[in-house]
Design an enzyme around this catalytic site. Sequence first.
Site, PDB file in Angstrom:
ATOM      1  CG  LEU A 159      -2.037  -0.967   1.391  1.00 30.23           C
ATOM      2  CD1 LEU A 159      -2.738  -0.750   2.727  1.00 30.23           C
ATOM      3  CD2 LEU A 159      -3.023  -0.844   0.243  1.00 30.23           C
ATOM      4  CG  ASP A 160       0.573   4.438  -2.882  1.00 30.04           C
ATOM      5  OD1 ASP A 160       1.385   3.607  -3.339  1.00 30.04           O
ATOM      6  OD2 ASP A 160      -0.200   5.107  -3.598  1.00 30.04           O
ATOM      7  NE  ARG A 161       6.163   7.589   5.122  1.00 28.74           N
ATOM      8  CZ  ARG A 161       7.324   8.165   5.369  1.00 28.74           C
ATOM      9  NH1 ARG A 161       8.170   8.394   4.365  1.00 28.74           N
ATOM     10  NH2 ARG A 161       7.668   8.517   6.590  1.00 28.74           N
ATOM     11  CB  THR A 163      -3.008   4.150   0.940  1.00 23.38           C
ATOM     12  OG1 THR A 163      -2.807   4.904  -0.250  1.00 23.38           O
ATOM     13  CG2 THR A 163      -4.365   3.473   0.873  1.00 23.38           C
ATOM     14  NE  ARG A 276      -1.590   9.062  -4.540  1.00 17.79           N
ATOM     15  CZ  ARG A 276      -0.470   9.197  -3.856  1.00 17.79           C
ATOM     16  NH1 ARG A 276       0.191   8.113  -3.429  1.00 17.79           N
ATOM     17  NH2 ARG A 276       0.019  10.391  -3.593  1.00 17.79           N
TER      18      ARG A 276
END
Length: 361
Positions: A159-161, A163, A276
């Site tokens: 997961l993106d930091r 998110t 995104r």
Amino acid sequence: MKHIIEGNLPSQAPLANSQVKSVTVDEDSAGQRLDNFLMRELKGVPKTHVYRIIRSGEVRVNKGRASADTRIAVGDVIRLPPVRTSERAEQKTAAMAEQVGRFVPAKDFPVLFEDDHFLAVDKPAGVAVHGGSGVSFGVIEQLRMARPKATFLELVHRLDRETSGILLVAKKRSALKNLQDQFRERETGKTYLALVAGQWPANKKVLDKSLQKYLLPDGERRVRVVAKDHPDAMPSLSLVKVHSVTPVARAAQTPQQKIYSLLEVTIKTGRTHQIRVHLASEGMGIVGDDKYGDFDLNKALARDDEAVALKRMFLHAWRFQCNHPATGERVVLQTGLPPELARFLLQAIPEEPGAAALVQG
């Protein structure tokens, strides 16, 4: 006359494995490359030496020679020759372990599901999933420190930091391979909650747009939409469903009282920054997104005033489905919005009962 000078004779390097040893591959080790298996089995032995004993044929798989990239299977019998590990290497390993322990704080994140095969945690925003690229440590390193007796903990996906939400960690190598195969074959279900400013068009239900990674002049990674025939195009598919929208009668000109749409976005591919970039390509970037969003709006929403401030990206890994790696039964996981997103959502879409249910859920 012979003169004998006494002194400390150089000590022999200790044997990590003083005799030929046979190891039978179990379920957790199946599917690994031979070199990676040996690195774990012969801890403290230099990598160059591991590759040398493979090339020389001293390591055997089922009595036959094998290459470093050979994939081992359950029941394979691996012959390990006698190998030495230097005292210096052991001291270095111990020193590194001590240093890691000093700088990586142990932390157990909220657990949504756990058994002998894998666990799912609720990752907070602002925490990377692993160390690297200027980040000293992430979720996986902290979990390993918090669970020193765990023999295997590996990230299934990322997961993106920025998110928050559901993150899977495998506790067995067999589970890791099975779950990653499910991701690859699109057998998992991954749905995110994303808030955008404006009324999302009802006809925009499928975003089938190819993406390309690129670097900014300072080396930071970015992603953009490109034509499907672009040489670096990565096919990317997102399904969008409107969950709730700010009532038009309530909308005003202030940033806190604009029209907002809460979206359920299900991704069929797992590209970097996919949601995104897909939403931003429609002119409706995720609220709070500092890479692809409306920077002026983000700045206004982050101010500390009478309204509820939003100081992070409104993207949350909300629901996840997969087949259990051991039983095959369908596992369905869901986690409610974290407090900072819940508060802002109730301000942005206050009259929508569906939004309140998400906050409570």
